[in-house]
Design an enzyme around this catalytic site. Structure first.
Site, short mmCIF file in Angstrom:
data_model
loop_
_atom_site.label_atom_id
_atom_site.label_comp_id
_atom_site.label_asym_id
_atom_site.label_seq_id
_atom_site.Cartn_x
_atom_site.Cartn_y
_atom_site.Cartn_z
N GLU A 509 -17.23 -22.31 56.40
CA GLU A 509 -16.75 -20.93 56.74
C GLU A 509 -17.53 -20.13 55.40
O GLU A 509 -17.39 -21.17 54.01
CB GLU A 509 -15.54 -21.17 56.55
N ASN A 563 -14.59 -14.51 58.14
CA ASN A 563 -13.78 -13.58 57.94
C ASN A 563 -13.60 -12.34 58.97
O ASN A 563 -14.42 -11.57 58.27
CB ASN A 563 -13.20 -14.24 56.72
N GLU A 595 -12.36 -14.95 61.81
CA GLU A 595 -11.27 -15.78 61.53
C GLU A 595 -10.41 -14.58 61.19
O GLU A 595 -10.99 -13.33 60.89
CB GLU A 595 -10.90 -16.43 60.35
N GLU A 682 -6.17 -26.01 56.08
CA GLU A 682 -7.06 -25.42 55.41
C GLU A 682 -6.54 -26.27 53.97
O GLU A 682 -5.37 -26.71 54.23
CB GLU A 682 -6.53 -24.23 55.18
#
Ligand code: C2E
Ligand code: MG
Ligand code: MG
Length: 744
Positions: A509, A563, A595, A682
């Site tokens: 990520e 993100n 995301e 997460e």
């Protein structure tokens, strides 16, 4: 600025008013001045003409009186410087001749009406008046004045001519008299002086004579009057110097006559001018009233919000100014409540502007009831309202009102057949004793309102000076962040995401990092919201995506999640930018998951769906991030068809607290899986969490247990440790099988 605009709109009206007033005053004054000047001039011309005429008449009369006297002198000369008369007086001493030539001549004569012959001693030898002899001594005519004239002649005082003239008073009245020595033409009298004979004539100013003078000299109304000094008379002076009578005339006053002729015309003109001026004043007044009404209307219009009928921002500014000034005078508090609706935009987006307008009207009406009379209620902007309270207890009332407004919004609003739910965030600021000016009060209340928004909406907050400091530091941070983005100082780190069974690194990520110059690292939880509220998020997001994609090209076996903030979604060209970035990096979109948190899907479901579709068409996949942190509902998963769900760290960490949390997590994951949505957990920090999550059905795990967000180099090193991870996975698998019963 708006106030200026408002001023500009009113300025022509005010100017017009002043010009009209000034013109009226100038015109009225000028009319009065012209009238008085014309009248004064007329008076002056008239009296001057009168005066001129008087002077002329006086001179004429003076001349007439002199002529009257001189005529008698000439007559006397005719009668006395005469050889026949000398002969009859001195040689024949013929009284009969004298009677017929002097005495009889007094009858009905224009030249003289009394004749007296005197010897050298002044004794009358003959005396006749109006053709009749005077019996006895003619004392009524032979007055001291006449004797004086006689003496003058006799004594030689009369000069070269033995003759003296002068006006005297007799028994008959006033007349011109003269005494002359009778003598031959040669002038030589061969007689001794004691034999000298004198002739006296009197010519009276009888009414007839005066009338003739009046006609001859055009002196109307001439009459003999007592010797009083008069503007329109000339004195008749005796030789002694005394005024014995006067001749007065009636002044013709030509000026007065002219004035009489002209005055009516001027009066008529003045009346017309006056009527005109009065009309002008009346019309001007009416016009002024109209302008004033226009002005009042314009002010009202400029201060009213058309949609709600409430005051608008200009009106509120004016009202605040008034209240603050009065507050200062009376030492009263002024409180401003700044309201902003929560969720208005969504109603507008979902149901259209007509419904939005109806909502505003409904809210305005509701607020008006709550606020009551005496307080100022205004619509400041789209979904913003302001309420002004003032007075000694304004603060308490404001807090009570704020609470009741919040309570009012607890109920859904009914708009025809539609029911909508909106909330309200309120900021409150007090100007104690009117010491804070309106503009500043508004700014502070607005800031307090934002604090309510940040604090979770649907609440009220009273302004605190610390808000200014926060705002200031936030502003400074925004400036620095903008500069940092410009300079390419935003770094990207990558957090490993591992397969839940094998613990093999499957994905990373990308997370933004910012080391602020002079301050050190700033948490994304701090700078991402600033980037979102300032609009910098568009740039920042693409910058992270670009870098991460470039990095991904070096890791062909990995996948990537990036993100995306709701703010980026609102940019209509967002999808195009994303497509361009992928094309540029030549990365297959299928390797990337975007995301997103649920906020945008709650706020703008339709737009969110559209944007999601377009992103999917590019080949991208979308994950719902932070599930379980907010109002997360599985409904969204179903409704929007996310490709993955990420369970929030808070939910994962709650697992440590016992069974209920474990059950809830299990149920959630089971639901997602039943919809065919894979789940990532997460914030996995402990092995126990990892075991539970894997058993619950999460197929990917992310957390400090596997690796913190790290640099690309560290990720590269990470990839070289698969054995280590696999051993850990096997260990955990064993533990899971041992504790499995717990989880079922
Ligand atoms: P997120 O997307 O939920 O990212 C995960 C956050 O959890 C990261 O925080 C990460 O460091 C932290 N985390 C991961 N594992 C653990 C763990 O085991 N324990 C704990 N205590 N924390 C863990 P980080 O990097 O501070 O980022 C915070 C948030 O900022 C992110 O939450 C994300 O919403 C946002 N963010 C970060 N970078 C970007 C970006 O480039 N764009 C956007 N739009 N948002 C970003
Ligand atoms: Mg994330
Ligand atoms: Mg997250």
């Amino acid at each position: 600025m708006r106030l200026h605009l408002f001023d500009r709109r009113l300025r022509p009206l005010a100017t017009r008013r002043v010009v009209i007033a000034a013109l009226l005053v100038v015109f009225a004054t000028m009319a009065m001045m012209v009238a008085s000047i014309v009248l004064a001039a007329l008076d002056r011309v008239a009296s001057y003409a009168n005066h001129l005429d008087e002077e002329r008449s006086r001179q004429t009369l003076v001349g007439a009186i002199q002529t009257f006297e001189h005529q008698l002198g000439a007559t006397l000369t005719d009668y006395t410087v005469w050889d026949d008369a000398a002969t009859n007086a001195y040689v024949h001493k013929d009284m009969a001749w004298m009677v017929s030539n002097f005495g009889d001549m007094t009858f009905d004569s224009d030249l003289f009406d009394v004749a007296i012959v005197l010897d050298d001693a002044g004794r009358p030898m003959m005396a006749y008046s109006d053709g009749q002899p005077i019996e006895g001594y003619p004392k009524g005519y032979l007055t001291p004045s006449l004797i004086g004239l006689f003496e003058k002649v006799r004594s030689g005082e009369s000069g070269r001519e033995p003759q003296a003239l002068g006006f005297i008073r007799t028994q008959k009245g006033i007349g011109s008299a003269g005494v002359s020595l009778i003598r031959p033409k040669s002038g030589d009298i061969d007689q001794p002086p004691e034999n000298y004979v004198y002739l006296a004539f009197i010519r009276h100013l009888t009414p007839l004579t005066v009338e003739r003078l009046s006609e001859a000299y055009v002196l109307p109304g001439l009459s003999l009057v007592p010797p009083v000094s008069h503007d329109t008379s000339v004195a008749i002076v005796a030789p002694s110097g005394d005024a014995i009578a006067a001749l007065a005339w009636t002044p013709r006053a030509p000026g007065d006559q002219s004035r009489q002729q002209v005055a009516p015309l001027i009066k008529a003109a003045l009346i017309i001018v006056t009527i005109y001026a009065v009309l002008l004043v009346v019309i001007g007044n009416a016009e002024m009233r109209r302008v004033r009404a226009d002005e009042a209307n314009a002010i009202k219009l400029a201060q009213t919000d058309r949609l709600s009928g409430l005051l608008n921002r200009v009106g509120l500014t004016q009202l605040l100014e008034d209240r603050v000034r009065r507050g200062r005078e009376m030492n009263d508090d002024v409180v401003l409540l700044y309201l902003d609706l929560d969720g208005f935009k969504e109603v507008n987006d979902a149901y259209g502007h007509a419904t939005g307008d109806r909502l505003i009207r409904a809210v305005a009406a509701g607020l008006a009831v709550l606020v009551g009379d005496g307080s100022g209620l205004a619509r400041i902007g789209g979904d913003e309202f302001g309420i002004v309270l003032s007075g000694k207890d304004a603060q308490e009332r404001a807090l009570a009102l704020a609470s009741s407004i919040i309570a009012f919004f607890d109920e859904p609003v009914l708009l025809g057949e539609r029911t909508v739910v909106v909330g309200c965030s309120i900021g409150i600021c007090v100007s104690e004793g009117g010491l804070v000016e309106g503009g500043e009060l508004t700014r502070r209340a607005d800031m307090a309102m934002y604090s309510s928004k940040d604090g979770g909406r649907g609440r009220w907050t009273v302004y605190d000076p610390r808000m200014d400091e926060e705002r200031e530091s936030r502003n400074q941070m925004e400036i620095d962040l903008r500069a940092a983005i410009g300079r390419g100082e935003i770094d990207v780190v990558y957090q490993p995401v591992v397969d839940a069974k094998t613990f093999q690194l499957v994905s990373v990520e990308a997370l933004a990092r910012w080391t602020r110059q002079g301050y050190g690292p700033v948490s994304p939880d701090v700078f991402i919201p600033i980037a979102e509220s300032s609009g910098l998020i568009d740039q920042l997001g693409l910058c992270v995506l670009r870098r991460a994609l470039r990095q991904l090209a070096e890791w062909p076996d990995l996948k990537l999640s990036v993100n995306v903030s709701p703010g980026q979604f609102r940019d209509p060209s967002f999808v195009d930018h994303v497509a361009a970035t992928f094309a540029e990096a030549q990365v297959e979109p299928a390797r990337v998951v975007l995301e997103m948190t649920e906020t945008y899907f709650i706020q703008s479901p339709d737009r969110a769906r559209l944007a999601m579709e377009r992103l999917r068409n590019l080949g991208l996949r979308i994950a719902l991030d932070d599930f379980g942190a907010g109002f997360s509902s599985v409904g969204y998963l179903r409704q929007f068809g996310f490709d993955r769900m990420k369970i929030d760290r808070s939910l994962v960490q709650s697992l440590d607290r016992g069974h209920r949390a474990v059950e809830m997590l299990q149920a959630t994951v089971a639901l997602a899986r039943s919809l065919g949505i894979p789940v990532t957990a997460e914030g996995v920090e402990t092995e126990q969490q990892a075991v539970i999550l894997r058993i619950a059905g999460c197929d990917q795990l992310q957390g400090y247990l596997f690796g913190r967000p790290q640099s690309p180099e560290e990720i590269a090193a990470f990839m070289l440790r698969p054995m280590e991870l696999r051993a850990k996975a096997a260990e955990l698998a064993f533990a899971a099988s041992r504790d499995g019963g717990l989880l079922v």
